[in-house]
Design a protein around this motif. Structure first.
Motif, short mmCIF file in Angstrom:
data_model
loop_
_atom_site.label_atom_id
_atom_site.label_comp_id
_atom_site.label_asym_id
_atom_site.label_seq_id
_atom_site.Cartn_x
_atom_site.Cartn_y
_atom_site.Cartn_z
N HIS A 254 -9.12 -6.86 1.95
CA HIS A 254 -10.35 -6.25 2.47
C HIS A 254 -11.20 -7.32 3.14
O HIS A 254 -11.72 -7.13 4.24
N ARG B 145 -10.48 -6.40 -3.00
CA ARG B 145 -9.21 -7.02 -2.61
C ARG B 145 -9.42 -8.11 -1.55
O ARG B 145 -10.25 -7.99 -0.67
N TRP C 163 -1.42 4.04 0.02
CA TRP C 163 -2.53 4.82 0.52
C TRP C 163 -2.72 4.54 2.01
O TRP C 163 -3.59 3.78 2.43
N ASP D 22 -14.19 3.78 -4.28
CA ASP D 22 -14.09 2.33 -4.50
C ASP D 22 -13.24 1.63 -3.43
O ASP D 22 -12.94 0.45 -3.56
N HIS D 23 -12.86 2.35 -2.38
CA HIS D 23 -12.07 1.80 -1.28
C HIS D 23 -12.82 1.99 0.04
O HIS D 23 -13.79 2.74 0.11
N ASP D 24 -12.36 1.30 1.07
CA ASP D 24 -12.78 1.58 2.44
C ASP D 24 -11.56 2.08 3.19
O ASP D 24 -10.44 1.57 3.00
N ALA E 61 -6.21 2.64 3.17
CA ALA E 61 -7.30 2.53 2.20
C ALA E 61 -7.12 1.24 1.43
O ALA E 61 -6.05 0.99 0.86
N VAL E 62 -8.16 0.39 1.43
CA VAL E 62 -8.09 -0.91 0.77
C VAL E 62 -9.32 -1.06 -0.13
O VAL E 62 -10.45 -0.85 0.32
N GLY E 63 -9.08 -1.43 -1.39
CA GLY E 63 -10.17 -1.64 -2.33
C GLY E 63 -11.09 -2.76 -1.87
O GLY E 63 -10.63 -3.79 -1.36
N ARG E 64 -12.40 -2.57 -2.05
CA ARG E 64 -13.38 -3.55 -1.57
C ARG E 64 -13.27 -4.90 -2.25
O ARG E 64 -13.67 -5.90 -1.68
N LEU F 198 0.82 -1.21 0.00
CA LEU F 198 0.00 0.00 0.00
C LEU F 198 0.85 1.26 0.00
O LEU F 198 1.88 1.32 0.66
#
Length: 174
Positions: free
Chosen positions: A60, A57, A38, A133-135, A52-55, A36
């Motif tokens: 996630h 992934r 982010w 598009d991330h959480d 921040a991690v894409g949903r 990462l």
């Protein structure tokens, strides 16, 4: 001259970014790491970070199961494995083993530490928020490990390459 540029070019031009590995665990207890850029510090007291991690992934999915992670700053020697962790999915294979990493149990959280990293922050997620598009996972740092002998950790150059810098080799501008 300042001009309007696309998002992808801005990411590259604004480089380098500190590159970290967020180590998680899945439902079976298998560790996984995602590369990462982010991430950020968000609080001094108590110490807190956000990632921040894409949903879509796998990491996630792991974070939704176990709301703990270890934020590891890979050292210069770990660049090949660190790049692998940022460019492949751990859903179907063990990125830590394939990347040549050794791990050891953390002091507080379930995900392990990565040996040879410059710093490892054990983190417990306190809240999460959708962000496009991330959480965004905001976590309290509950234990800190470091190796002062490891001088250089990795930075991403616009998601195209990694480089290594040391805090004591770069003279301050001011």
């Amino acid at each position: 001259m300042l001009r309007e540029i696309p998002w992808e070019e801005a990411i590259l031009v604004a480089s380098p970014y500190p590159y970290v590995l967020a180590v998680t665990v899945d439902k079976a207890g298998k560790p996984n790491a995602i590369g990462l850029c982010w991430w950020t510090y968000v609080s001094w007291s108590p110490p807190m970070v956000a990632i921040a991690v894409g949903r879509e992934r796998y990491s996630h999915e792991c974070l939704m199961y176990c709301s703990e992670f270890v934020l590891c700053f890979p050292s210069e020697e770990q660049h090949k494995g660190a790049w692998l962790c940022g460019t492949t999915s751990g859903r179907d294979w063990d990125k830590l083993t394939e990347g040549g990493f050794s791990t050891r149990p953390a002091k507080v959280v379930r995900p392990p530490l990565i040996e040879g990293a410059t710093v490892c922050l054990e983190c417990v997620v306190k809240e999460s928020h959708p962000a496009g598009d991330h959480d965004l996972f905001i976590a309290e740092v509950v234990a800190i490990h470091g190796d002062p002998e490891k001088k250089k950790h990795l930075y991403s150059i616009g998601y195209h390459a990694l480089t290594a810098l040391s805090h004591d080799e770069v003279p301050p501008l001011a």
